[in-house]
Enzyme design. Structure first.
Site, PDB file in Angstrom:
ATOM      1  N   HIS A  99      39.846  59.496 -10.777  1.00  0.00           N
ATOM      2  CA  HIS A  99      38.511  60.090 -10.683  1.00  0.00           C
ATOM      3  C   HIS A  99      37.615  59.020 -10.048  1.00  0.00           C
ATOM      4  O   HIS A  99      37.818  57.826 -10.288  1.00  0.00           O
ATOM      5  CB  HIS A  99      37.891  60.381 -12.049  1.00  0.00           C
ATOM      6  CG  HIS A  99      38.655  61.298 -12.947  1.00  0.00           C
ATOM      7  ND1 HIS A  99      39.734  60.899 -13.684  1.00  0.00           N
ATOM      8  CD2 HIS A  99      38.434  62.592 -13.280  1.00  0.00           C
ATOM      9  CE1 HIS A  99      40.162  61.917 -14.415  1.00  0.00           C
ATOM     10  NE2 HIS A  99      39.395  62.954 -14.189  1.00  0.00           N
ATOM     11  N   ASP A 154      36.529  56.440 -12.484  1.00  0.00           N
ATOM     12  CA  ASP A 154      37.522  55.491 -13.030  1.00  0.00           C
ATOM     13  C   ASP A 154      37.502  54.175 -12.272  1.00  0.00           C
ATOM     14  O   ASP A 154      37.795  53.128 -12.831  1.00  0.00           O
ATOM     15  CB  ASP A 154      38.969  56.004 -12.869  1.00  0.00           C
ATOM     16  CG  ASP A 154      39.193  57.363 -13.463  1.00  0.00           C
ATOM     17  OD1 ASP A 154      38.477  57.710 -14.404  1.00  0.00           O
ATOM     18  OD2 ASP A 154      40.098  58.071 -12.977  1.00  0.00           O
TER      19      ASP A 154
HETATM   20  C1  XLS Z   1      41.382  66.439 -18.847  1.00  0.00           C
HETATM   21  C2  XLS Z   1      42.049  66.602 -17.566  1.00  0.00           C
HETATM   22  C3  XLS Z   1      41.614  65.653 -16.467  1.00  0.00           C
HETATM   23  C4  XLS Z   1      42.091  66.124 -15.133  1.00  0.00           C
HETATM   24  C5  XLS Z   1      41.417  65.461 -13.989  1.00  0.00           C
HETATM   25  O1  XLS Z   1      41.751  67.011 -19.847  1.00  0.00           O
HETATM   26  O2  XLS Z   1      43.420  66.536 -17.786  1.00  0.00           O
HETATM   27  O3  XLS Z   1      41.998  64.366 -16.742  1.00  0.00           O
HETATM   28  O4  XLS Z   1      43.463  65.987 -14.984  1.00  0.00           O
HETATM   29  O5  XLS Z   1      40.049  65.550 -14.061  1.00  0.00           O
END
Ligand code: XLS
Ligand code: CA
Ligand code: CA
Length: 436
Positions: free
Chosen positions: A99, A102
């Site tokens: 993301h 991140d």
């Molecule tokens: C959250 C999601 C997230 C997605 C990406 O529960 O899994 O991490 O994979 O935003």
């Protein structure tokens, strides 16, 4: 500087090895059904769980020992890039996902955030060029910033819609720069808590509007080979999330004419939260030709939330890998470990140990799925079960030669209905022989 100085490149040592820092089943170059394991799996590491999350929970502070942390957010972000690429290389994984939030600190404004992102993405690109490690997908985190309290593209506040659009634009620019093949939309805050004050129709239409803008923008900048992936999840953080499961997500994509550029990113834990199995979600997606990519993890069936554990459930993984084989592979998607170490596994080495456990489980799952496929185990079962559609009235139904009147004539002429037992218990016992 090395962040994992005591760890060398992880080697395949075979099933008898008791070394937690070696593969016992994942042998990257081993060929299974004509492809190497590495080609089948396309494993990816999730930046957020492995380099960003700190092990805190609602009842306790951070516990994870992470040597890249400093008091300066930008310095920490740079250290993380170093640590991440050392980790990918030593683990032998070719892909990663992240993301925007991140990899770079937000700072005091959207503008600062974008500047920080530019600087860090430059570093990431250098590392990618040096190592050959590729971006499986990136995404815009449109859930953690407090401005998203009422949603992102579904927010009641149009200014928030605009900020969310800006993050998506930036994400697509980053994807192009890093040669990404997929871009994920997970609607973390796209849902509602109370219908009393929610215009669900408007909210869903706005989400679709944003997705169309994303497609248009990717075309405009010449990044039209990018696949967008919608990631279903039924709840958490919202009580009702709009992209509840694969079937709901496909209905949304069809309704808003998005199926040309969108597929699904399916997560095992989200499947179980929706009351489905992982393989169910994959099978639904395949029926729509929309299986895009996988987030590998597992939930805890005794808990009702998204625990994102590393996948070690061989039964589920085998059936998931069977779906991958039936799909003819998962490319340009991959198998991304959207999984975090348990709070009790707080040492740096645990990051390796956990990924190795997941990769070994998938390797075993692949081999069991290949055996099932080679023997035509499921095909045979289904062939026999649906044999009545091969000829006679069944064949006429499939070729649409009949109507309610001719079927009624046929039904009235039937002397008895001959149903057969499934013997499902025997089938399950046989399936165990393939898996274990
Ligand atoms: C959250 C999601 C997230 C997605 C990406 O529960 O899994 O991490 O994979 O935003
Ligand atoms: Ca996920
Ligand atoms: Ca999850």
């Amino acid at each position: 500087m090395s962040y994992f100085p005591t760890i060398d490149k992880i080697q395949f040592e075979g099933p008898k090895s008791s070394n937690p820092l070696a593969f016992r089943h994942y042998n990257p170059e081993e060929v299974v059904l004509g492809k190497t394991m590495k080609e089948h799996m396309r494993f990816s590491v999730a930046y957020w769980h492995t380099f960003t999350q700190d092990g805190s929970d609602p009842f306790g502070k951070a516990v994870n020992q992470r040597d890249w942390l400093t008091d300066d957010e930008m310095e920490t972000a740079k250290n993380r890039v170093e640590a991440a690429f050392e980790f990918f290389e030593k683990l032998g994984v070719d892909y990663f996902c992240f993301h925007d939030m991140d990899v770079a600190p937000y700072g005091d404004s959207l503008e600062t955030f974008f500047k920080n992102l530019d600087e860090i993405v430059e570093l990431i690109k250098e590392k990618m060029d040096q190592t050959g490690i590729k971006l499986l997908w990136n995404t815009a985190d449109r859930h953690s910033n407090p401005i998203y309290v009422h949603g992102a593209a579904s927010s009641s506040n149009a200014d928030v819609f605009a900020v969310s659009a800006a993050q998506v634009k930036k994400g697509i620019d980053i994807s192009q720069k890093l040669n990404g093949k997929n871009f994920v939309f997970w609607g973390g805050r796209e849902g509602y808590e109370n219908l009393i004050n929610t215009d669900m129709k408007l909210e869903e239409e706005n989400i679709a509007r944003l997705y169309h803008m994303a497609i248009d923008y990717s075309n405009e900048i010449g990044h039209e080979e990018l696949t967008f992936l919608l990631e279903p999840k039924p709840k958490e953080p919202m009580k009702h999330q709009y992209d509840f499961d694969a079937a709901t997500s496909m209905a949304f994509l069809q309704k808003y004419d998005l199926t040309d550029r969108f597929k699904l990113n399916l997560e095992a834990n989200h499947a179980t939260l929706a009351g489905h199995t992982f393989e169910h979600e994959m099978n639904v997606a395949r029926n729509y030709d929309a299986l895009g990519s996988l987030d590998a993890n597992q939930g805890d069936t005794l808990l009702g939330w998204d625990t994102d554990e590393f996948p070690t459930d061989l039964y589920s993984v085998t059936l998931a890998m069977y779906e991958v084989l039936e799909n003819g592979g998962i490319e340009p998607g991959g198998i991304n470990f959207d999984a975090k170490v348990r709070r009790t596994s707080f040492e740096m080495d645990d990051l390796f140990i956990a990924h190795i456990a997941g990769m070994d489980t998938f390797a075993r799952g692949l081999k069991a799925a290949a055996r099932l496929k080679e023997d035509g185990f499921f095909d045979q079962l289904k062939d026999e079960r649906y044999a009545s559609y091969k000829n006679g009235i069944g064949a006429d139904i499939l070729s649409e030669k009949v109507d309610l009147k001719s079927l009624t004539d046929y039904a009235l002429g039937l002397e008895k209905i001959d149903n057969k037992s499934s013997h499902i218990e025997f089938i399950k016992a046989q399936l165990n022989d393939y898996i274990y």
